[in-house]
Design a protein around this motif. Structure first.
Motif, PDB file in Angstrom:
ATOM      1  N   ARG A 194      -7.033   4.834   8.396  1.00  0.00           N
ATOM      2  CA  ARG A 194      -6.279   5.517   7.339  1.00  0.00           C
ATOM      3  C   ARG A 194      -4.767   5.414   7.572  1.00  0.00           C
ATOM      4  O   ARG A 194      -4.002   5.121   6.656  1.00  0.00           O
ATOM      5  N   GLU A 195      -4.325   5.634   8.812  1.00  0.00           N
ATOM      6  CA  GLU A 195      -2.891   5.570   9.125  1.00  0.00           C
ATOM      7  C   GLU A 195      -2.346   4.164   8.945  1.00  0.00           C
ATOM      8  O   GLU A 195      -1.280   3.966   8.369  1.00  0.00           O
ATOM      9  N   ALA A 196      -3.090   3.178   9.440  1.00  0.00           N
ATOM     10  CA  ALA A 196      -2.655   1.792   9.310  1.00  0.00           C
ATOM     11  C   ALA A 196      -2.672   1.368   7.842  1.00  0.00           C
ATOM     12  O   ALA A 196      -1.810   0.597   7.405  1.00  0.00           O
ATOM     13  N   GLN A 197      -3.612   1.882   7.065  1.00  0.00           N
ATOM     14  CA  GLN A 197      -3.676   1.564   5.640  1.00  0.00           C
ATOM     15  C   GLN A 197      -2.449   2.106   4.907  1.00  0.00           C
ATOM     16  O   GLN A 197      -1.897   1.436   4.038  1.00  0.00           O
ATOM     17  N   LYS A 198      -2.018   3.296   5.278  1.00  0.00           N
ATOM     18  CA  LYS A 198      -0.801   3.855   4.669  1.00  0.00           C
ATOM     19  C   LYS A 198       0.400   2.980   4.997  1.00  0.00           C
ATOM     20  O   LYS A 198       1.246   2.726   4.142  1.00  0.00           O
ATOM     21  N   ALA A 199       0.477   2.502   6.248  1.00  0.00           N
ATOM     22  CA  ALA A 199       1.573   1.615   6.651  1.00  0.00           C
ATOM     23  C   ALA A 199       1.495   0.302   5.868  1.00  0.00           C
ATOM     24  O   ALA A 199       2.508  -0.207   5.399  1.00  0.00           O
TER      25      ALA A 199
END
Length: 103
Positions: A13-18
């Motif tokens: 999820r965090e990497a997807q936001k980035a």
């Protein structure tokens, strides 16, 4: 003819936001860098223009120091169950290979 958008990898999820915060060339750089960790070559493959290798290396260095780019690359490593140490070992194994086999 415009370049196609790079294929989106499966990310946390965090990497997807980035990933969503990156532009098309930054995304292409992440994918190219993940495929072959030659940062200068990945920089040019992503569509950035550089007059010399040093320019490409400097541009790649700036991208690699971007927090969103770092998050995406680390997310890609995590998604494929690769630690940076394992990725480095695989790279060295490939460089030291005396024979290449195609399946």
């Amino acid at each position: 003819m415009p370049r196609p958008a790079p294929k989106r990898p499966a990310l946390s999820r965090e990497a997807q936001k980035a990933w969503n915060r990156l532009n098309r060339r930054q995304r292409a750089f992440c994918v190219a860098y993940f495929d072959s960790p030659n940062a200068a070559a990945a920089y040019e493959k992503a569509g950035y223009k550089a007059e010399a290798f040093n320019s490409a290396a400097a541009g790649a260095w700036r991208l690699l120091n971007d927090s969103d780019v770092q998050a995406v690359i680390n997310g890609m490593l995590e998604a494929y169950k690769l630690t940076p140490e394992l990725a480095a070992r695989k790279l060295w194994e490939g460089l030291e290979a005396g024979e290449t086999r195609f399946f």
